[in-house]
Design a protein around this motif. Structure first.
Motif, PDB file in Angstrom:
ATOM      1  N   LYS A 227      20.333  36.400 107.371  1.00 53.13           N
ATOM      2  CA  LYS A 227      21.529  36.229 106.094  1.00 53.13           C
ATOM      3  C   LYS A 227      23.072  35.459 107.647  1.00 53.13           C
ATOM      4  N   ALA A 228      23.426  36.643 107.822  1.00 50.50           N
ATOM      5  CA  ALA A 228      24.479  36.711 109.062  1.00 50.50           C
ATOM      6  C   ALA A 228      24.283  35.525 110.400  1.00 50.50           C
ATOM      7  N   LEU A 229      22.856  35.683 110.621  1.00 49.04           N
ATOM      8  CA  LEU A 229      22.321  34.942 111.854  1.00 49.04           C
ATOM      9  C   LEU A 229      21.860  33.360 111.626  1.00 49.04           C
ATOM     10  N   ALA A 230      21.585  33.134 109.986  1.00 53.05           N
ATOM     11  CA  ALA A 230      21.892  31.742 109.571  1.00 53.05           C
ATOM     12  C   ALA A 230      23.123  31.456 110.258  1.00 53.05           C
ATOM     13  N   GLU A 231      24.246  32.324 109.087  1.00 53.78           N
ATOM     14  CA  GLU A 231      25.469  31.847 109.413  1.00 53.78           C
ATOM     15  C   GLU A 231      26.186  31.427 110.744  1.00 53.78           C
ATOM     16  N   VAL A 232      25.630  31.979 111.777  1.00 51.48           N
ATOM     17  CA  VAL A 232      25.943  32.047 113.347  1.00 51.48           C
ATOM     18  C   VAL A 232      25.089  30.836 113.566  1.00 51.48           C
ATOM     19  N   GLN A 233      24.129  30.425 113.830  1.00 53.30           N
ATOM     20  CA  GLN A 233      22.980  29.927 114.077  1.00 53.30           C
ATOM     21  C   GLN A 233      23.658  27.946 113.727  1.00 53.30           C
ATOM     22  N   ALA A 234      24.512  28.163 112.125  1.00 57.59           N
ATOM     23  CA  ALA A 234      24.767  26.673 111.821  1.00 57.59           C
ATOM     24  C   ALA A 234      26.264  26.526 112.156  1.00 57.59           C
ATOM     25  N   SER A 235      26.528  27.791 112.668  1.00 56.96           N
ATOM     26  CA  SER A 235      28.361  27.603 113.758  1.00 56.96           C
ATOM     27  C   SER A 235      28.475  27.417 114.932  1.00 56.96           C
ATOM     28  N   ASP A 236      26.969  28.139 115.688  1.00 58.92           N
ATOM     29  CA  ASP A 236      27.100  28.557 117.049  1.00 58.92           C
ATOM     30  C   ASP A 236      25.625  28.123 117.654  1.00 58.92           C
ATOM     31  N   ARG A 237      24.886  27.750 116.980  1.00 58.27           N
ATOM     32  CA  ARG A 237      23.695  26.829 117.578  1.00 58.27           C
ATOM     33  C   ARG A 237      22.783  28.456 118.430  1.00 58.27           C
ATOM     34  N   TYR A 238      23.216  29.903 117.853  1.00 54.28           N
ATOM     35  CA  TYR A 238      22.796  30.626 118.260  1.00 54.28           C
ATOM     36  C   TYR A 238      21.792  31.673 117.092  1.00 54.28           C
ATOM     37  N   PRO A 239      20.200  31.760 117.517  1.00 57.58           N
ATOM     38  CA  PRO A 239      19.541  31.030 118.484  1.00 57.58           C
ATOM     39  C   PRO A 239      19.516  30.002 118.877  1.00 57.58           C
ATOM     40  N   VAL A 240      19.745  29.480 119.458  1.00 58.50           N
ATOM     41  CA  VAL A 240      19.265  27.194 120.091  1.00 58.50           C
ATOM     42  C   VAL A 240      18.417  27.044 119.055  1.00 58.50           C
ATOM     43  N   ASP A 241      17.150  27.397 118.431  1.00 54.26           N
ATOM     44  CA  ASP A 241      16.474  27.260 117.589  1.00 54.26           C
ATOM     45  C   ASP A 241      16.086  28.011 116.358  1.00 54.26           C
ATOM     46  N   TRP A 242      15.968  27.908 115.702  1.00 50.31           N
ATOM     47  CA  TRP A 242      15.859  28.963 114.432  1.00 50.31           C
ATOM     48  C   TRP A 242      13.862  29.632 114.384  1.00 50.31           C
ATOM     49  N   PRO A 243      13.709  31.059 114.863  1.00 46.06           N
ATOM     50  CA  PRO A 243      12.747  31.117 115.089  1.00 46.06           C
ATOM     51  C   PRO A 243      11.799  31.349 113.441  1.00 46.06           C
ATOM     52  N   ALA A 244      10.850  30.884 113.423  1.00 48.45           N
ATOM     53  CA  ALA A 244       9.810  30.388 112.634  1.00 48.45           C
ATOM     54  C   ALA A 244       9.978  32.191 111.657  1.00 48.45           C
ATOM     55  N   ASP A 245      10.255  33.201 111.987  1.00 52.67           N
ATOM     56  CA  ASP A 245      10.426  34.887 110.910  1.00 52.67           C
ATOM     57  C   ASP A 245      11.622  35.565 111.972  1.00 52.67           C
ATOM     58  N   PRO A 246      12.442  34.956 111.396  1.00 50.29           N
ATOM     59  CA  PRO A 246      13.992  35.366 111.692  1.00 50.29           C
ATOM     60  C   PRO A 246      14.102  36.446 111.964  1.00 50.29           C
ATOM     61  N   GLY A 247      13.536  37.741 111.112  1.00 52.35           N
ATOM     62  CA  GLY A 247      13.561  39.250 110.931  1.00 52.35           C
ATOM     63  C   GLY A 247      12.755  39.572 112.778  1.00 52.35           C
ATOM     64  N   ARG A 248      11.754  39.179 112.439  1.00 55.26           N
ATOM     65  CA  ARG A 248      10.590  39.694 113.346  1.00 55.26           C
ATOM     66  C   ARG A 248      12.255  39.156 115.018  1.00 55.26           C
ATOM     67  N   TRP A 249      12.545  38.187 115.023  1.00 56.08           N
ATOM     68  CA  TRP A 249      13.094  37.940 116.402  1.00 56.08           C
ATOM     69  C   TRP A 249      14.214  38.775 116.397  1.00 56.08           C
ATOM     70  N   LEU A 250      15.345  39.676 115.030  1.00 58.63           N
ATOM     71  CA  LEU A 250      16.183  40.348 115.005  1.00 58.63           C
ATOM     72  C   LEU A 250      15.386  41.691 115.743  1.00 58.63           C
ATOM     73  N   THR A 251      13.814  42.244 115.991  1.00 61.72           N
ATOM     74  CA  THR A 251      13.107  43.157 116.166  1.00 61.72           C
ATOM     75  C   THR A 251      12.722  42.412 117.564  1.00 61.72           C
ATOM     76  N   PRO A 252      13.074  42.810 118.199  1.00 65.31           N
ATOM     77  CA  PRO A 252      12.380  42.562 119.823  1.00 65.31           C
ATOM     78  C   PRO A 252      11.501  43.379 120.471  1.00 65.31           C
ATOM     79  N   ASP A 253      10.239  43.176 120.760  1.00 69.77           N
ATOM     80  CA  ASP A 253       9.533  43.997 121.474  1.00 69.77           C
ATOM     81  C   ASP A 253       9.919  44.616 121.988  1.00 69.77           C
ATOM     82  N   GLY A 254       9.357  46.114 122.355  1.00 66.25           N
ATOM     83  CA  GLY A 254      10.070  47.269 123.266  1.00 66.25           C
ATOM     84  C   GLY A 254      11.726  47.068 122.526  1.00 66.25           C
ATOM     85  N   LEU A 255      11.847  47.435 121.842  1.00 62.20           N
ATOM     86  CA  LEU A 255      13.603  47.525 120.517  1.00 62.20           C
ATOM     87  C   LEU A 255      13.122  48.976 120.751  1.00 62.20           C
TER      88      LEU A 255
END
Length: 154
Positions: free
Chosen positions: A16-44
């Motif tokens: 939810k917080a990331l969606a606010e950031v993306q709407a404001s700043d376009r970070y990430p540039v493209d909204w990920p298909a699975d934002p929870g997974r995007w927040l949990t990258p390989d090698g975390l």
């Protein structure tokens, strides 16, 4: 406000917080298909959040190779020093030099890192596209030296 390790139960609030950031700043540039997974990258290696009254105000993650990633602060919580506090939390957890990448489009982030003592050590082109549809220019940074807490010499 509290900074604490992120748990799996926090992911929905982080998205939810990331969606606010993306709407404001376009970070990430493209909204990920699975934002929870995007927040949990390989090698975390770990992730921390800033929370207040049950809302996630900020987020940062660290990979096993000492790279800071997925750092953001919700637009309504900016100006309170949360990004610096999140970075300090990571630096306290890992007493080795850290690195990070930031897109050249992230001018506010670049200014913040440089004010905070991070040193640009190079640049490269990303495999993903920036807002102009070109491979993004990424700047690579190293953290400032870890301050010793031992006694000082006169």
């Amino acid at each position: 406000m509290e900074i604490r390790p992120r748990t799996p139960d926090d992911l929905d609030a982080c998205v939810k917080a990331l969606a606010e950031v993306q709407a404001s700043d376009r970070y990430p540039v493209d909204w990920p298909a699975d934002p929870g997974r995007w927040l949990t990258p390989d090698g975390l290696a770990g992730a921390w959040i800033a929370v207040e009254a049950g809302a996630v105000l900020g987020h940062v993650a660290l990979t096993r190779d000492a790279e800071v990633t997925r750092l953001f602060v919700a637009p309504g919580a900016r100006g309170r020093g949360l990004a610096g506090q999140l970075l300090d939390t990571v630096r306290a957890a890992v007493r080795t030099p850290l690195k990070l990448e930031v897109s050249s489009e992230g001018e506010a982030a670049i200014a913040f890192y440089e004010r905070s003592g991070w040193r640009r050590v190079g640049s490269s082109r990303a495999t993903w596209l920036n807002a102009a549809g070109e491979p993004a220019l990424l700047h690579h940074y190293e953290s400032p030296p870890v301050q010793s807490s031992g006694p000082r010499s006169p």
